[in-house]
Design an enzyme around this catalytic site. Structure first.
Site, mmCIF file in Angstrom:
data_model
loop_
_atom_site.group_PDB
_atom_site.id
_atom_site.type_symbol
_atom_site.label_atom_id
_atom_site.label_comp_id
_atom_site.label_asym_id
_atom_site.label_seq_id
_atom_site.Cartn_x
_atom_site.Cartn_y
_atom_site.Cartn_z
ATOM 1 N N HIS A 1 4.886 -5.035 10.656
ATOM 2 C CA HIS A 1 5.251 -4.287 11.832
ATOM 3 C C HIS A 1 5.386 -5.280 13.109
ATOM 4 C CE1 HIS A 1 4.674 -0.022 10.433
ATOM 5 N NE2 HIS A 1 3.626 -0.533 9.705
ATOM 6 N N HIS A 20 0.811 -1.234 0.006
ATOM 7 C CA HIS A 20 0.081 0.187 0.084
ATOM 8 C C HIS A 20 0.983 1.147 -0.050
ATOM 9 C CE1 HIS A 20 0.830 -0.565 4.239
ATOM 10 N NE2 HIS A 20 0.352 0.401 4.574
ATOM 11 N N ASP A 78 5.880 4.714 5.292
ATOM 12 C CA ASP A 78 6.615 3.981 5.975
ATOM 13 C C ASP A 78 6.856 2.675 5.165
ATOM 14 O OD1 ASP A 78 3.951 3.315 6.731
ATOM 15 O OD2 ASP A 78 4.693 2.268 8.492
ATOM 16 N N HIS A 79 6.039 2.546 3.877
ATOM 17 C CA HIS A 79 6.316 1.460 3.300
ATOM 18 C C HIS A 79 6.870 1.872 1.799
ATOM 19 C CE1 HIS A 79 3.595 -1.419 5.866
ATOM 20 N NE2 HIS A 79 3.415 0.056 6.352
ATOM 21 N N HIS A 119 -7.335 -1.567 5.615
ATOM 22 C CA HIS A 119 -6.331 -0.398 6.252
ATOM 23 C C HIS A 119 -6.508 0.884 5.140
ATOM 24 C CE1 HIS A 119 -3.005 0.898 8.396
ATOM 25 N NE2 HIS A 119 -2.287 0.900 7.226
ATOM 26 N N ASP A 124 -0.122 -4.279 6.191
ATOM 27 C CA ASP A 124 -0.879 -3.539 7.635
ATOM 28 C C ASP A 124 -2.066 -4.212 7.561
ATOM 29 O OD1 ASP A 124 1.626 -2.515 7.910
ATOM 30 O OD2 ASP A 124 0.781 -0.349 7.899
ATOM 31 N N HIS A 177 1.422 4.079 2.183
ATOM 32 C CA HIS A 177 1.838 4.784 3.349
ATOM 33 C C HIS A 177 3.449 4.848 3.177
ATOM 34 C CE1 HIS A 177 -2.035 3.694 5.767
ATOM 35 N NE2 HIS A 177 -2.186 4.919 5.007
#
Length: 260
Positions: free
Chosen positions: A188, A66, A70-71, A125, A150, A68
């Protein structure tokens, strides 16, 4: 905090999957075969570059679950060193992951590292979240593997930023239908916190308490709690055990407000 253990988290017949913890709790999964590597959701680039170059590995592809930061935060920097690497992402996220070179949809199959990877839509998410499933084959007799970003966590699930409880319930039930041995590579390290919440909510649940004790001991030793498995999540993940989207919504609201 970066950790760079050289041991494989999981060995398949012809390939292996390694964990690269970065930032506070992100895990970048690196799937290798021979001298080729596939990197899943690179939050940052420099630790990945060092990991690959130390082992004389070439980057074949990046899998994005996805959009985001932090990905996807390290992907463009990785492409500077490996410009021929493919970037696989949901076609529905082309506006948010515009550097994708292979655009995929639910049900697609792609070939990577001499394996077939199946694409699963798991919105919830985010609206365009996908997971990547590696089934067991005659050529690769290891356990099936799932890179799920996530959506599914150890004893938890992702927060509902763009999707609904109905979306997440549907996604988790779909994942629950995968073979019980399927190894879960989520993005995570949240397992211990999720289990503390679950144990507070259901203090008499033996399976949850046993897993919490095991995970807490692992974390105290500095070890990861991941990967998990579908069977483990079916036993101890309250979100996966939810019988309806209404129940999942209530659990999600409780977890979001919990400060234990």
């Amino acid at each position: 905090m970066e950790a760079t253990s050289t041991s494989a988290i999981s060995d398949r017949q012809h390939s292996s999957i390694h964990a690269l913890p970065v930032l506070e709790d992100n895990i970048i999964w690196i799937w290798i075969e021979g001298n080729q590597a596939v990197v899943v959701d690179p939050a940052v680039a420099e630790p990945v570059k060092r990991w690959l170059k130390t082992r004389n590995l070439s980057l074949e592809a990046v899998l994005q679950t996805h959009h985001h930061a932090d990905h996807i935060g390290g992907t463009l920097e990785l492409l500077k060193d490996w410009p021929e690497a493919a970037v696989v992402a949901a076609a529905a996220d082309i506006d948010r992951i515009p550097f994708q070179t292979i655009s995929i949809d639910d049900g697609d199959q792609i070939s990577l590292l001499s394996s077939t990877v199946e694409v699963l839509s798991v919105a919830g998410h985010t609206r365009a979240h996908v997971a990547y499933y590696l089934p067991t084959t005659k050529e690769d007799s290891g356990d099936p593997a799932l890179f799920c970003g996530d959506t599914l966590f150890g004893a938890g699930c992702g927060r509902l930023f763009e999707g609904t409880a109905e979306d997440m319930h549907r996604a988790l039930q779909r994942l629950s239908s995968l073979p019980a041995k399927t190894r879960i590579y989520c993005a995570h390290e949240y397992t211990e916190a999720n289990l503390r919440w679950a144990a507070a909510l259901q203090p008499e649940d033996v399976a949850i308490n046993e897993r919490l004790a095991d995970v807490s001991a692992r974390r105290q030793r500095g070890a990861l709690s991941l990967p998990s498995s579908i069977s483990e999540e079916q036993r101890t993940n309250l979100f996966m055990r939810a019988q309806s989207s209404k129940e999942l919504a209530e659990l999600r609201q409780h977890k979001d407000q919990w400060r234990g």
